[in-house]
Write a protein that holds these residues in place. Structure first.
Motif, mmCIF file in Angstrom:
data_model
loop_
_atom_site.group_PDB
_atom_site.id
_atom_site.type_symbol
_atom_site.label_atom_id
_atom_site.label_comp_id
_atom_site.label_asym_id
_atom_site.label_seq_id
_atom_site.Cartn_x
_atom_site.Cartn_y
_atom_site.Cartn_z
ATOM 1 N N TYR A 29 34.852 6.817 -6.467
ATOM 2 C CA TYR A 29 36.047 6.148 -5.955
ATOM 3 C C TYR A 29 37.096 7.194 -5.473
ATOM 4 O O TYR A 29 37.223 8.260 -6.311
ATOM 5 C CB TYR A 29 36.801 5.013 -6.608
ATOM 6 C CG TYR A 29 36.080 3.991 -7.061
ATOM 7 C CD1 TYR A 29 35.914 2.962 -6.106
ATOM 8 C CD2 TYR A 29 35.719 3.814 -8.471
ATOM 9 C CE1 TYR A 29 35.085 1.709 -6.524
ATOM 10 C CE2 TYR A 29 34.885 2.562 -8.747
ATOM 11 C CZ TYR A 29 34.596 1.571 -7.838
ATOM 12 O OH TYR A 29 34.067 0.618 -8.196
ATOM 13 N N TYR A 80 32.397 0.893 -3.600
ATOM 14 C CA TYR A 80 32.159 2.525 -3.739
ATOM 15 C C TYR A 80 32.300 3.340 -2.268
ATOM 16 O O TYR A 80 32.246 2.453 -1.405
ATOM 17 C CB TYR A 80 30.648 2.948 -4.114
ATOM 18 C CG TYR A 80 30.488 2.298 -5.587
ATOM 19 C CD1 TYR A 80 31.216 2.605 -6.700
ATOM 20 C CD2 TYR A 80 29.543 1.281 -5.980
ATOM 21 C CE1 TYR A 80 31.073 2.648 -8.025
ATOM 22 C CE2 TYR A 80 29.173 1.179 -7.275
ATOM 23 C CZ TYR A 80 29.962 1.501 -8.278
ATOM 24 O OH TYR A 80 29.982 0.954 -9.704
ATOM 25 N N ASP A 105 23.815 -1.982 -3.720
ATOM 26 C CA ASP A 105 24.498 -2.082 -4.918
ATOM 27 C C ASP A 105 26.073 -1.252 -4.809
ATOM 28 O O ASP A 105 26.191 -0.071 -5.173
ATOM 29 C CB ASP A 105 23.749 -1.519 -5.803
ATOM 30 C CG ASP A 105 24.382 -1.587 -7.283
ATOM 31 O OD1 ASP A 105 25.469 -2.344 -7.553
ATOM 32 O OD2 ASP A 105 24.074 -0.845 -8.379
ATOM 33 N N SER A 106 26.657 -1.819 -3.764
ATOM 34 C CA SER A 106 27.802 -0.927 -3.211
ATOM 35 C C SER A 106 29.272 -1.398 -3.937
ATOM 36 O O SER A 106 30.245 -0.688 -3.359
ATOM 37 C CB SER A 106 27.773 -1.108 -1.632
ATOM 38 O OG SER A 106 27.867 -2.378 -1.367
ATOM 39 N N TYR A 107 29.055 -2.280 -4.716
ATOM 40 C CA TYR A 107 30.640 -2.860 -5.169
ATOM 41 C C TYR A 107 30.461 -2.704 -6.492
ATOM 42 O O TYR A 107 29.737 -3.467 -7.480
ATOM 43 C CB TYR A 107 30.646 -4.337 -4.748
ATOM 44 C CG TYR A 107 32.118 -4.966 -5.103
ATOM 45 C CD1 TYR A 107 32.968 -4.694 -3.539
ATOM 46 C CD2 TYR A 107 32.457 -5.257 -5.890
ATOM 47 C CE1 TYR A 107 34.154 -5.260 -3.641
ATOM 48 C CE2 TYR A 107 34.036 -5.775 -5.965
ATOM 49 C CZ TYR A 107 34.833 -5.645 -4.975
ATOM 50 O OH TYR A 107 36.111 -6.012 -4.638
ATOM 51 N N GLY A 108 31.359 -1.879 -7.119
ATOM 52 C CA GLY A 108 31.481 -1.814 -8.576
ATOM 53 C C GLY A 108 32.884 -2.216 -9.219
ATOM 54 O O GLY A 108 33.523 -3.166 -8.457
ATOM 55 N N PRO A 109 33.190 -1.908 -10.482
ATOM 56 C CA PRO A 109 34.305 -2.481 -10.942
ATOM 57 C C PRO A 109 35.949 -2.234 -10.538
ATOM 58 O O PRO A 109 36.546 -2.911 -10.405
ATOM 59 C CB PRO A 109 34.327 -1.889 -12.448
ATOM 60 C CG PRO A 109 33.355 -0.585 -12.225
ATOM 61 C CD PRO A 109 32.361 -0.901 -11.425
ATOM 62 N N GLU A 129 28.330 6.427 -5.677
ATOM 63 C CA GLU A 129 28.905 5.719 -6.777
ATOM 64 C C GLU A 129 30.468 6.360 -7.299
ATOM 65 O O GLU A 129 30.572 6.682 -8.393
ATOM 66 C CB GLU A 129 28.177 5.297 -8.017
ATOM 67 C CG GLU A 129 26.933 4.413 -7.448
ATOM 68 C CD GLU A 129 26.114 4.018 -8.616
ATOM 69 O OE1 GLU A 129 26.344 4.207 -9.640
ATOM 70 O OE2 GLU A 129 25.104 3.142 -8.282
#
Length: 404
Positions: A354, A340, A332-336, A352
């Motif tokens: 940036y 991350y 779950d390494s990609y956020g909005p 989590e």
């Protein structure tokens, strides 16, 4: 316009590290408990990145080119340059405190420009594989440091037993450029001879390359070392440590705070940067001078940072894309806001967060890959090429590969 209004060190045109974002004044007190005193500091490497950005804007954004030029032109890179430093050719100070300091024994009073004295750091940047070389490039291209300065930094420390404290015994020979003797040393790692950084991180190796086409201007130096460093990071992650992923550079620590990650074998520092949570040490000794203590370690929870893979994309695009795709699919390494900052790939723990610097490296590398080296073209004007290319071109690193 904000930069024009912000408090800065006026004699040098340089900016401080920490600001009150509401007023543009340099911080004197940290805004959170216990409200510690902050001593305004002028960093040579941080101002180097600001200067590189201003130079790019000046050359590529017509609407603000004049403002960017005014800011850039007042920056005095010779305020950091110590011509009588500890290495022939002179080195860059880490920075200076204009008013007061909290580093007794770590500074001395003086000035390298016609300006009131400041407290200069006794620390100098003295290794070539370092993010700090961007400041050297800016100083040379503006005539504020001589070309000889480029050859002052260590490629590796010497191979003699009195230097046996660093990571491993290098191989190489001494060559002379512009009257400066340079030990062209390299470390041997997995059949490759690579000029190391201090910590063995992708950031040290490739961040200046986002702006300067080093592999083109220096085919016998950076043209060899950049792809070899990338290959070494790939092999460390996929083969030696068997993490299944790669890309090691300072980043957010998935377990809290911030940490410097790298490939230990690619760094002069014998105490890391390490590639895993456990800080697993790699030590093959130093020839006959120091015995090996950990030549084949078992690695733990490897920590990978996506920005390192994006930097590597400039030299190994297919491998970098495949690595990033696996990171996105498996964690779950990609956020909005995109990837991350870091992933501990053994436990699946994700930082989590940036970080602006790491996001900037991602965007800069992507710009070069997708838009025909857009940042390199904006930075490398005829003036810059005339000043830097002949200097970089004359050098031959000891970098090489002994096999496929």
């Amino acid at each position: 316009r904000t930069l024009l209004r912000m408090e800065h060190h006026e004699p040098s045109g340089m900016y401080y590290n920490w600001y009150d974002e509401a007023t543009g004044e340099a911080l004197r007190t940290w805004p959170q408990p216990p409200y510690n005193t902050v001593y305004p500091f002028v960093s040579s490497v941080d101002n180097g990145w600001l200067g590189a950005a201003l130079w790019v804007v000046r050359n590529s954004v017509p609407g603000v080119a004049e403002l960017a030029g005014r800011l850039f032109d007042r920056m005095r890179w010779d305020a950091f340059y110590d011509p009588a430093g500890p290495r022939p050719g002179g080195l860059m100070h880490g920075g200076f405190f204009p008013f007061d300091h909290d580093r007794p024994g770590g500074v001395y009073r003086g000035s390298h420009i016609d300006a009131p004295d400041v407290w200069l750091t006794t620390h100098h940047y003295d290794t070539i594989v370092s993010e700090s070389r961007i400041t050297s490039y800016l100083a040379i291209m503006t005539g504020m440091a001589p070309p000889q300065h480029y050859f002052a930094s260590w490629r590796t420390f010497p191979a003699t037993c009195d230097w046996s404290w660093h990571e491993m015994q290098p191989v190489g020979e001494t060559r002379t450029y512009l009257g400066i003797d340079v030990y062209e040393g390299a470390y041997t790692y997995r059949g490759k001879r690579i000029v190391p950084g201090w910590g063995g991180s992708m950031f040290e190796e490739l961040m200046p390359n986002v702006f300067v086409p080093e592999e083109v201007w220096g085919p016998r130096s950076w043209g060899e070392n950049h792809p070899l460093h990338v290959r070494a990071q790939i092999e460390h992650g996929l083969q030696e440590a068997d993490y299944g992923y790669w890309g090691f550079s300072p980043a957010s620590n998935p377990f809290g705070g911030y940490r410097e990650y790298g490939v230990d074998a690619l760094g002069l520092n014998p105490e890391g940067y390490f590639s895993d949570r456990e800080m697993t040490n790699y030590d093959i000794g130093f020839g006959e001078c120091r015995p090996a203590t950990s030549p084949n370690p078992d690695y733990g929870d490897g920590v990978v940072t996506p920005h390192a893979a994006f930097l590597a994309m400039m030299h190994a695009p297919a491998a970098a894309y495949a690595n990033l795709s696996r990171l996105q699919t498996d964690f779950d390494s990609y956020g909005p806001g995109g990837f991350y900052d870091a992933v501990a790939v053994g436990s699946g723990t994700v930082a989590e967060r940036y970080l602006s610097l790491d996001q900037a490296m991602i965007m800069g590398a992507l710009g070069n890959v997708l838009a025909r080296n857009v940042l390199q073209r904006a930075f490398s004007t005829r003036r810059v090429e005339a000043a830097l290319r002949p200097v970089i071109a004359m050098e031959e690193f000891a970098s090489a590969t002994d096999g496929p």
